[in-house]
Design a protein around this motif. Structure first.
Motif, mmCIF file in Angstrom:
data_model
loop_
_atom_site.group_PDB
_atom_site.id
_atom_site.type_symbol
_atom_site.label_atom_id
_atom_site.label_comp_id
_atom_site.label_asym_id
_atom_site.label_seq_id
_atom_site.Cartn_x
_atom_site.Cartn_y
_atom_site.Cartn_z
ATOM 1 N N GLU A 15 0.830 -1.212 0.000
ATOM 2 C CA GLU A 15 0.000 0.000 0.000
ATOM 3 C C GLU A 15 0.860 1.256 0.000
ATOM 4 O O GLU A 15 0.503 2.259 -0.624
ATOM 5 C CB GLU A 15 -0.945 -0.006 1.201
ATOM 6 N N ARG A 16 1.992 1.218 0.697
ATOM 7 C CA ARG A 16 2.899 2.380 0.677
ATOM 8 C C ARG A 16 3.464 2.585 -0.721
ATOM 9 O O ARG A 16 3.610 3.731 -1.192
ATOM 10 C CB ARG A 16 4.017 2.180 1.695
ATOM 11 N N ALA A 17 3.770 1.486 -1.401
ATOM 12 C CA ALA A 17 4.263 1.598 -2.776
ATOM 13 C C ALA A 17 3.176 2.178 -3.683
ATOM 14 O O ALA A 17 3.464 3.008 -4.562
ATOM 15 C CB ALA A 17 4.710 0.222 -3.274
ATOM 16 N N HIS A 18 1.936 1.755 -3.481
ATOM 17 C CA HIS A 18 0.838 2.322 -4.278
ATOM 18 C C HIS A 18 0.676 3.812 -3.985
ATOM 19 O O HIS A 18 0.422 4.603 -4.907
ATOM 20 C CB HIS A 18 -0.468 1.579 -3.972
ATOM 21 N N HIS A 19 0.850 4.180 -2.727
ATOM 22 C CA HIS A 19 0.739 5.603 -2.384
ATOM 23 C C HIS A 19 1.843 6.399 -3.061
ATOM 24 O O HIS A 19 1.616 7.536 -3.516
ATOM 25 C CB HIS A 19 0.787 5.785 -0.866
ATOM 26 N N ASP A 20 3.055 5.838 -3.132
ATOM 27 C CA ASP A 20 4.145 6.523 -3.847
ATOM 28 C C ASP A 20 3.777 6.726 -5.314
ATOM 29 O O ASP A 20 4.025 7.797 -5.888
ATOM 30 C CB ASP A 20 5.435 5.693 -3.747
ATOM 31 N N ALA A 21 3.182 5.683 -5.925
ATOM 32 C CA ALA A 21 2.771 5.804 -7.328
ATOM 33 C C ALA A 21 1.690 6.871 -7.486
ATOM 34 O O ALA A 21 1.692 7.640 -8.459
ATOM 35 C CB ALA A 21 2.271 4.451 -7.837
ATOM 36 N N CYS A 22 0.773 6.943 -6.520
ATOM 37 C CA CYS A 22 -0.282 7.964 -6.571
ATOM 38 C C CYS A 22 0.306 9.363 -6.431
ATOM 39 O O CYS A 22 -0.118 10.296 -7.129
ATOM 40 C CB CYS A 22 -1.301 7.713 -5.461
ATOM 41 N N ARG A 23 1.277 9.515 -5.536
ATOM 42 C CA ARG A 23 1.897 10.827 -5.337
ATOM 43 C C ARG A 23 2.599 11.270 -6.611
ATOM 44 O O ARG A 23 2.505 12.445 -7.013
ATOM 45 C CB ARG A 23 2.879 10.760 -4.162
ATOM 46 N N ALA A 24 3.307 10.352 -7.260
ATOM 47 C CA ALA A 24 3.993 10.700 -8.508
ATOM 48 C C ALA A 24 2.982 11.073 -9.589
ATOM 49 O O ALA A 24 3.191 12.018 -10.363
ATOM 50 C CB ALA A 24 4.861 9.531 -8.958
ATOM 51 N N ALA A 25 1.876 10.323 -9.645
ATOM 52 C CA ALA A 25 0.845 10.640 -10.644
ATOM 53 C C ALA A 25 0.222 11.998 -10.372
ATOM 54 O O ALA A 25 -0.061 12.764 -11.304
ATOM 55 C CB ALA A 25 -0.224 9.546 -10.637
ATOM 56 N N LEU A 26 -0.005 12.324 -9.108
ATOM 57 C CA LEU A 26 -0.564 13.636 -8.766
ATOM 58 C C LEU A 26 0.395 14.749 -9.165
ATOM 59 O O LEU A 26 -0.034 15.789 -9.685
ATOM 60 C CB LEU A 26 -0.874 13.702 -7.266
ATOM 61 N N ASP A 27 1.687 14.543 -8.944
ATOM 62 C CA ASP A 27 2.669 15.550 -9.363
ATOM 63 C C ASP A 27 2.598 15.769 -10.869
ATOM 64 O O ASP A 27 2.694 16.905 -11.360
ATOM 65 C CB ASP A 27 4.076 15.112 -8.956
ATOM 66 N N ARG A 28 2.423 14.665 -11.612
ATOM 67 C CA ARG A 28 2.312 14.800 -13.072
ATOM 68 C C ARG A 28 1.018 15.513 -13.453
ATOM 69 O O ARG A 28 0.982 16.276 -14.432
ATOM 70 C CB ARG A 28 2.394 13.416 -13.725
ATOM 71 N N MET A 29 -0.059 15.278 -12.696
ATOM 72 C CA MET A 29 -1.319 15.987 -12.957
ATOM 73 C C MET A 29 -1.148 17.488 -12.752
ATOM 74 O O MET A 29 -1.652 18.297 -13.535
ATOM 75 C CB MET A 29 -2.420 15.454 -12.044
ATOM 76 N N VAL A 30 -0.413 17.874 -11.693
ATOM 77 C CA VAL A 30 -0.171 19.294 -11.430
ATOM 78 C C VAL A 30 0.663 19.906 -12.554
ATOM 79 O O VAL A 30 0.364 20.997 -13.060
ATOM 80 C CB VAL A 30 0.523 19.481 -10.063
ATOM 81 N N ASP A 31 1.730 19.181 -12.966
ATOM 82 C CA ASP A 31 2.570 19.686 -14.059
ATOM 83 C C ASP A 31 1.767 19.802 -15.348
ATOM 84 O O ASP A 31 1.912 20.776 -16.104
ATOM 85 C CB ASP A 31 3.763 18.747 -14.271
ATOM 86 N N GLY A 32 0.905 18.811 -15.612
ATOM 87 C CA GLY A 32 0.083 18.859 -16.812
ATOM 88 C C GLY A 32 -0.888 20.023 -16.800
ATOM 89 O O GLY A 32 -1.107 20.668 -17.830
#
Length: 685
Positions: A15-32
């Motif tokens: 679950e922590r690994a999934h949260h890391d993936a979610c955080r990275a995806a959110l950062d990409r959403m902000v950049d986009g």
């Protein structure tokens, strides 16, 4: 076979690994979103279209960039593998959070928004009705963290079986811990802990007006705010077009709830008090209690209507002659009287009525002109509408008015008031209004601003909001209800309140008539009686007070069997308060000292002299807060010290209701300090 500890450790790592993936995806959403703003600024479109597109892109980027720190998900749903049980979700796993997170708009989401239809099962599924869910997982996060993956501290799995055979239903320690967690600072959202009966209310559609009668600690404010967030999610265009308004009882309360909607990813909602919404002028005059009560009375609407339309004079509709080059067009007095009477009967807003009269007079002239010389141009019509004789006639039969002038005359001239109030207000009531009113050179009282808003609405009806949330609604007067109704005439309402907490002289005695005054007689009335934040010991004491109130509401029922209530008699209440605060500070959580308004400054000074820094109710996050009883509504503290209950009761007409409010602000410990005899409602049976 792996041990339970190793299985838990493996699950937490995944679950922590999934949260890391979610955080990275959110950062990409902000950049986009930021890149889209840049592209949008250079887009080839008309000026208006480009402006709309740019505003939408900038808003989206701002909302993503300003998301408060915190975990990106709080739950997970594992659906059963059998399509007959789980339909389209068979075999699927969804993480539930406060917003949708995905690597690409067309890709399956890494996190599903809690408002999405599939997420409803997280709140509603049970062993008896699993709704296709095999496992519901809740996550425990460090309460003081910022949502880093290593702050995921635990999880709970609830296995649900179709039909309840073999399924399990148990009290979640994670939910319990979150609900009972000490409160310091602004109100938090409850997206992770919404209960089924709360979820039913949150997900009511935009076309439904809803009234929630909520006992203390039942989460009615949270329900209202989460319904607002739900409507912004399900009907974004309709709400963005007309807007959403959150009305609270005071600014301290608005500060307390200010971070809930932003934490759910929703910004741009107007949060205000009704006083701020109608503040045409500063308040510089104080009414007598009798005059204030009269000004809030529903009869004043008819008085004001008469006063305003007394200026419409059909008897002054004398024959009109309009010059037009070598022609002179005439409109008879009889025809002018008919025009004015017809418009008056139609009942438009005053300013609209004036222009409607003008248009119809121009129409009467145009008929004559076209008979003689053929069709007329738009420029000709505009010239005739501005002709001095026509404007002079309008000023006589349907003059422009200012609300301030109308109300000033009404409250300072006995003849004007007598004519407008005939058959509505008695002679004594009229004298009361005339005695404590603003003079022409004076100012306005709080109640005067409500009357001015009524007049302004009669002159020119305001644009309404798509949805209005009204908290602590039970204290609204009939005239205040009309002010809100004008702002929600084309939209729906969420009304939140507790009849037992009504403290105003005009407090609502029941919801049916109240909702009719708001213009929503068909609104759904839904009770919330289960207290999640109110401890059992405090609820028991509060229900003793409730039994002596003139309020037909069900007693609060607390799911919590904890909490402490201490009642202390003291010769020196200030010293006893200082000692009680010192004891409370040894425990975690916030401390609120609630006293009669006149006593609050002295207690603040005593605490300061003892080295205990105390803030006022408008300061969020303070360890110790001194709260005048009149400002306590809607707030809550882990530890509450109520000082001299008899003084609170004595201070106002509905003082016992105010005491009920004061004691129910405690979510863990309640300490009552008194020197005077306790009110009978607090005495042991």
């Amino acid at each position: 076979m792996p041990s339970p500890d190793s299985a838990l450790s493996d699950a937490l790592s995944q679950e922590r690994a999934h949260h890391d993936a979610c955080r990275a995806a959110l950062d990409r959403m902000v950049d986009g979103a930021r890149d889209q703003v840049v592209v949008g600024e250079n887009v080839s479109a008309s000026g208006a279209d480009a402006e709309v597109l740019g505003r939408q892109l900038r808003t989206q980027y701002k909302e993503l960039r300003e998301l408060p720190p915190g975990p990106l998900f709080f739950g997970r749903l594992d659906f059963a593998a059998d399509p007959r049980t789980a339909a389209d979700h068979a075999g699927q796993t969804y993480h539930i959070g406060r917003m949708r997170i995905t690597d690409h708009p067309s890709a399956p989401p890494l996190v599903v928004d809690w408002r999405a239809p599939v997420a409803r099962a997280f709140y509603q599924a049970s062993a008896g009705e699993p709704q296709g869910v095999a496992v519901r997982r809740r996550f425990g996060w460090s309460p003081s963290g910022r949502g880093e993956s290593d702050e995921l501290t635990g999880l709970e799995d609830e296995h649900l079986d179709e039909g309840g055979s073999g399924g399990e239903t148990h009290e979640s320690r994670i939910v319990t811990g979150e609900i009972e967690r000490p409160r310091i600072g602004p109100m938090r959202d409850i997206a992770a802990t919404i209960q089924p009966e709360q979820d039913d209310l949150v997900r009511q559609g935009l076309g439904v007006s809803l009234c929630v009668q909520g006992a203390p600690g039942t989460g009615k404010t949270a329900v209202g705010l989460h319904r607002a967030a739900y409507l912004l999610y399900t009907s974004p265009r309709r709400i963005q077009r007309a807007g959403m308004l959150i009305l609270g009882p005071n600014r301290a309360f608005l500060s307390y709830i200010s971070e809930v909607l932003p934490s759910l990813g929703e910004t741009g909602v107007r949060q205000s008090t009704l006083g701020d919404e109608i503040a045409r002028h500063p308040v510089t005059v104080r009414d007598s209690e009798a005059a204030e009560i009269l000004k809030h009375d529903a009869r004043m609407a008819d008085v004001l209507h008469r006063a305003l339309y007394a200026c419409v004079r059909t008897d002054l509709a004398t024959p009109l002659v309009v010059p037009d080059g070598s022609y002179r067009w005439r409109v008879s007095g009889d025809e002018l009287q008919r025009i004015v009477l017809d418009v008056r009967t139609e009942g438009p807003a005053h300013a609209v009525g004036r222009e409607r009269v003008r248009t119809r007079i121009v129409g009467a002239v145009q008929v004559q002109a076209e008979r003689r010389a053929g069709p007329r141009t738009r420029a000709w019509t505009q010239k005739i509408s501005r002709a001095r004789p026509l404007t002079a006639l309008l000023d006589a039969v349907w003059p422009s008015v200012q609300p301030e002038r109308v109300l000033g005359d009404l409250l300072t001239r006995a003849d004007v008031l007598a004519a407008a109030a005939d058959g509505l207000l008695g002679p004594d009531e009229q004298r009361e209004l005339l005695r404590d009113t603003p003079r022409r050179a004076g100012g306005w009282s709080e109640a005067d601003l409500v009357l001015l808003d009524e007049l302004a609405g009669l002159v020119e009806r305001p644009a309404g909001y798509g949805h209005v949330v009204v908290d602590e609604a039970q204290d609204l007067s009939a005239m205040q209800c009309r002010a809100i109704a004008r702002r929600s005439s084309s939209g729906s309402l969420t009304v939140l309140g507790d009849l037992a907490q009504g403290t105003a002289p005009w407090a609502a005695g029941g919801w049916a008539g109240f909702l009719a005054q708001l213009g929503k007689p068909d609104a759904t009335i839904a009770p919330l009686t289960t207290g999640f934040r109110l401890p059992g010991a405090v609820a028991e004491l509060a229900n003793g007070i409730l039994g002596q109130l003139d309020a037909e509401v069900a007693p609060a029922r607390s799911l919590r069997r904890d909490g402490e209530v201490t009642i202390e008699a003291a010769d020196d209440t200030a010293a006893a308060t200082v000692a009680a605060v010192r004891t409370a500070r040894e425990r975690a959580g916030s401390v609120g000292v609630i006293a009669a308004d006149a006593d609050a400054p002295g207690l603040h000074a005593a605490l300061s002299a003892a080295g205990l820094h105390a803030a006022g109710p408008e300061s969020l996050g303070a360890g110790v807060t001194v709260v005048p009883a009149s400002a306590a509504k809607g707030l809550e503290y882990d530890h509450v010290v109520v000082v001299e209950p008899a003084a609170i009761v004595r201070a106002e007409r509905r003082g016992l209701n105010r005491l009920y409010v004061a004691v129910t602000r405690a979510v863990s410990y309640l300490h009552i300090v008194h020197r005077e005899p306790l009110p009978s409602a607090l005495r042991p049976a």
